[in-house]
Design an enzyme around this catalytic site. Structure first.
Site, PDB file in Angstrom:
ATOM      1  N   ILE A  97       0.841  -1.200   0.000  1.00 40.13           N
ATOM      2  CA  ILE A  97       0.000   0.000   0.000  1.00 40.13           C
ATOM      3  C   ILE A  97       0.872   1.243   0.000  1.00 40.13           C
ATOM      4  O   ILE A  97       1.820   1.353   0.779  1.00 40.13           O
ATOM      5  CB  ILE A  97      -0.913   0.023   1.244  1.00 40.13           C
ATOM      6  CG1 ILE A  97      -1.813  -1.217   1.267  1.00 40.13           C
ATOM      7  CG2 ILE A  97      -1.761   1.295   1.283  1.00 40.13           C
ATOM      8  CD1 ILE A  97      -2.510  -1.457   2.595  1.00 40.13           C
ATOM      9  N   CYS A  98       0.553   2.181  -0.895  1.00 41.82           N
ATOM     10  CA  CYS A  98       1.257   3.457  -0.940  1.00 41.82           C
ATOM     11  C   CYS A  98       0.341   4.542  -0.390  1.00 41.82           C
ATOM     12  O   CYS A  98      -0.697   4.846  -0.974  1.00 41.82           O
ATOM     13  CB  CYS A  98       1.666   3.795  -2.373  1.00 41.82           C
ATOM     14  SG  CYS A  98       2.448   5.421  -2.533  1.00 41.82           S
ATOM     15  N   VAL A  99       0.715   5.114   0.744  1.00 37.46           N
ATOM     16  CA  VAL A  99      -0.055   6.206   1.333  1.00 37.46           C
ATOM     17  C   VAL A  99       0.933   7.106   2.078  1.00 37.46           C
ATOM     18  O   VAL A  99       1.882   6.622   2.699  1.00 37.46           O
ATOM     19  CB  VAL A  99      -1.169   5.661   2.268  1.00 37.46           C
ATOM     20  CG1 VAL A  99      -0.585   4.877   3.434  1.00 37.46           C
ATOM     21  CG2 VAL A  99      -2.067   6.767   2.772  1.00 37.46           C
TER      22      VAL A  99
END
Length: 208
Positions: A97-99
């Protein structure tokens, strides 16, 4: 579990106690739509079920996510992954996940609950500008209806509560009479969904 697979031996006793306390608090008073799974033998391996938010292509799904704490947590952020397959701009093919919360916006005082809530918010408001799945990001910006249909189809195939193990809203009675009571109804609903999915797939194949 050996340290090759876990950073639990590298964390300070204070950090371990802090993480365990937060997980136990979340188990007692879960955030809406989130059910945390506690692995008492390894607090660096954190998993949770997140209900797909209403009004999104993920609404019918339950998604299993995993947080892996770094050896110097909380000074550096954990890594986050979807274990359930999902079509989303900010989720790579391996589930990563990219956040921003887990990158440049990370602060040591942000807890596990904040991270899980951020991931849930990402299902409501994806960020195509920092896409790990470029196809999903481009589709979201240029052909939202197609993106929504694809995301919904993936959700219906991979993110059904029966496949994920349990829904976040079923935290109190995973194995109780409620689960058994709904089993027959769930099967009928899933059969109907499968029929619908087959029709949608045929339609999409014709358009290719």
């Amino acid at each position: 579990m050996s340290s090759q697979y876990s950073n639990v031996e590298n964390l300070s006793p204070q950090t371990i106690r802090q993480v365990m306390k937060e997980l136990q608090d979340m188990e007692t008073t879960p955030p809406e739509g989130i059910k945390v799974l506690i692995n008492e033998s390894d607090v660096t391996d954190i998993q949770a079920f997140i209900d797909g938010p209403a009004g999104t292509p993920y609404a019918v799904g339950v998604f299993r996510v995993k947080l892996t704490l770094s050896k110097d947590f909380p000074q550096t952020p954990p890594k986050a992954y979807f274990l359930t397959k999902i079509f989303h701009p900010n989720v790579a093919s391996n589930g990563e996940i990219c956040v921003n919360t887990l990158k440049k916006d990370w602060k040591p005082d942000l807890g596990i609950k904040h991270i899980l809530l951020t991931i849930k918010c990402l299902l409501i408001v994806p960020n195509p500008e920092s896409a790990l799945n470029e196809e999903a990001g481009k589709m979201l910006l240029e052909r939202y209806d197609d993106y929504s249909q694809r995301a919904r189809m993936m959700t219906e195939i991979h993110a059904q509560p029966a496949k994920c193990g349990a829904g976040a809203s079923d935290a109190k009675d995973d194995d109780g009479p409620s689960t058994k009571k709904h089993a027959g109804l769930d099967k009928k609903l899933q059969d109907k969904k499968k029929e619908k999915l087959l029709k949608e797939k045929k339609r999409m194949l014709k358009r290719l």
